[in-house]
Design a protein around this motif. Sequence first.
Motif, PDB file in Angstrom:
ATOM      1  N   ALA A  39       1.986  96.890  21.945  1.00  0.00           N
ATOM      2  CA  ALA A  39       1.932  96.773  20.483  1.00  0.00           C
ATOM      3  C   ALA A  39       2.372  98.058  19.791  1.00  0.00           C
ATOM      4  N   ILE A  40       1.914  99.192  20.298  1.00  0.00           N
ATOM      5  CA  ILE A  40       2.276 100.451  19.633  1.00  0.00           C
ATOM      6  C   ILE A  40       3.777 100.694  19.724  1.00  0.00           C
ATOM      7  N   ASP A  41       4.369 100.342  20.864  1.00  0.00           N
ATOM      8  CA  ASP A  41       5.826 100.467  20.986  1.00  0.00           C
ATOM      9  C   ASP A  41       6.528  99.596  19.964  1.00  0.00           C
ATOM     10  N   TYR A  42       6.090  98.356  19.842  1.00  0.00           N
ATOM     11  CA  TYR A  42       6.734  97.419  18.919  1.00  0.00           C
ATOM     12  C   TYR A  42       6.586  97.869  17.460  1.00  0.00           C
ATOM     13  N   TYR A  43       5.355  98.131  17.058  1.00  0.00           N
ATOM     14  CA  TYR A  43       5.128  98.437  15.640  1.00  0.00           C
ATOM     15  C   TYR A  43       5.668  99.806  15.226  1.00  0.00           C
ATOM     16  N   MET A  44       5.515 100.810  16.076  1.00  0.00           N
ATOM     17  CA  MET A  44       5.948 102.146  15.679  1.00  0.00           C
ATOM     18  C   MET A  44       7.438 102.377  15.884  1.00  0.00           C
ATOM     19  N   TYR A  45       7.993 101.788  16.945  1.00  0.00           N
ATOM     20  CA  TYR A  45       9.402 102.063  17.222  1.00  0.00           C
ATOM     21  C   TYR A  45      10.340 100.993  16.683  1.00  0.00           C
ATOM     22  N   ASP A  46       9.930  99.735  16.793  1.00  0.00           N
ATOM     23  CA  ASP A  46      10.801  98.672  16.289  1.00  0.00           C
ATOM     24  C   ASP A  46      10.651  98.458  14.784  1.00  0.00           C
ATOM     25  N   LEU A  47       9.418  98.560  14.293  1.00  0.00           N
ATOM     26  CA  LEU A  47       9.182  98.330  12.863  1.00  0.00           C
ATOM     27  C   LEU A  47       9.025  99.626  12.072  1.00  0.00           C
ATOM     28  N   ASN A  48       9.093 100.755  12.765  1.00  0.00           N
ATOM     29  CA  ASN A  48       9.004 102.081  12.133  1.00  0.00           C
ATOM     30  C   ASN A  48       7.710 102.321  11.365  1.00  0.00           C
ATOM     31  N   TRP A  49       6.600 101.803  11.878  1.00  0.00           N
ATOM     32  CA  TRP A  49       5.305 102.084  11.275  1.00  0.00           C
ATOM     33  C   TRP A  49       4.908 103.512  11.611  1.00  0.00           C
ATOM     34  N   THR A  50       4.078 104.091  10.740  1.00  0.00           N
ATOM     35  CA  THR A  50       3.489 105.389  11.054  1.00  0.00           C
ATOM     36  C   THR A  50       2.289 105.155  11.971  1.00  0.00           C
ATOM     37  N   GLU A  51       1.839 106.237  12.590  1.00  0.00           N
ATOM     38  CA  GLU A  51       0.653 106.127  13.451  1.00  0.00           C
ATOM     39  C   GLU A  51      -0.556 105.688  12.629  1.00  0.00           C
ATOM     40  N   GLU A  52      -0.647 106.163  11.400  1.00  0.00           N
ATOM     41  CA  GLU A  52      -1.757 105.788  10.519  1.00  0.00           C
ATOM     42  C   GLU A  52      -1.715 104.289  10.200  1.00  0.00           C
ATOM     43  N   GLN A  53      -0.525 103.756   9.923  1.00  0.00           N
ATOM     44  CA  GLN A  53      -0.396 102.316   9.662  1.00  0.00           C
ATOM     45  C   GLN A  53      -0.827 101.509  10.884  1.00  0.00           C
ATOM     46  N   PHE A  54      -0.371 101.949  12.062  1.00  0.00           N
ATOM     47  CA  PHE A  54      -0.725 101.218  13.272  1.00  0.00           C
ATOM     48  C   PHE A  54      -2.225 101.292  13.539  1.00  0.00           C
ATOM     49  N   ASP A  55      -2.805 102.483  13.435  1.00  0.00           N
ATOM     50  CA  ASP A  55      -4.243 102.630  13.671  1.00  0.00           C
ATOM     51  C   ASP A  55      -5.050 101.753  12.725  1.00  0.00           C
ATOM     52  N   ASN A  56      -4.643 101.695  11.472  1.00  0.00           N
ATOM     53  CA  ASN A  56      -5.328 100.855  10.485  1.00  0.00           C
ATOM     54  C   ASN A  56      -5.237  99.382  10.881  1.00  0.00           C
ATOM     55  N   TYR A  57      -4.053  98.941  11.285  1.00  0.00           N
ATOM     56  CA  TYR A  57      -3.854  97.559  11.736  1.00  0.00           C
ATOM     57  C   TYR A  57      -4.714  97.268  12.961  1.00  0.00           C
ATOM     58  N   TRP A  58      -4.655  98.152  13.951  1.00  0.00           N
ATOM     59  CA  TRP A  58      -5.351  97.955  15.224  1.00  0.00           C
ATOM     60  C   TRP A  58      -6.860  97.871  15.021  1.00  0.00           C
ATOM     61  N   GLU A  59      -7.376  98.746  14.162  1.00  0.00           N
ATOM     62  CA  GLU A  59      -8.819  98.819  13.946  1.00  0.00           C
ATOM     63  C   GLU A  59      -9.351  97.732  13.013  1.00  0.00           C
ATOM     64  N   ASN A  60      -8.491  97.065  12.300  1.00  0.00           N
ATOM     65  CA  ASN A  60      -8.917  96.042  11.343  1.00  0.00           C
ATOM     66  C   ASN A  60      -8.452  94.646  11.751  1.00  0.00           C
ATOM     67  N   GLY A  61      -8.648  94.328  13.014  1.00  0.00           N
ATOM     68  CA  GLY A  61      -8.351  92.985  13.497  1.00  0.00           C
ATOM     69  C   GLY A  61      -7.073  92.847  14.285  1.00  0.00           C
TER      70      GLY A  61
END
Length: 100
Positions: A51-73
């Motif tokens: 998931a982190i590979d997909y969201y951060m590298y393919d969708l260019n999310w920041t680490e903060e965006q990913f952490d927020n997504y991961w921790e909230n469901g």
Amino acid sequence: MKILTDNAKTELVSLVETTYGEAILTMQRGKEEKELVIADTGLSGVVYDSAIDYYMYDLNWTEEQFDNYWENGGEDKEIDNYVDVIVDYYDDWSTWEEIA
């Protein structure tokens, strides 16, 4: 010539994570049950890496965006999707036979 159809469906019977970090999926197809063991990092570890590979590298999310997504469901959603993909993959006699 008569074509035989396969009406059997692969279904998830149970999902257990052991204290050793293994995830054991028990699936049933027809009357046969098989177990599939996934990594020693558990589902969360396997899914997190993907998931982190997909969201951060393919969708260019920041680490903060990913952490927020991961921790909230997001973690539960990604694990559910991962398990669904596995069950769907083995919903065929040729792939079902790959499970030892």
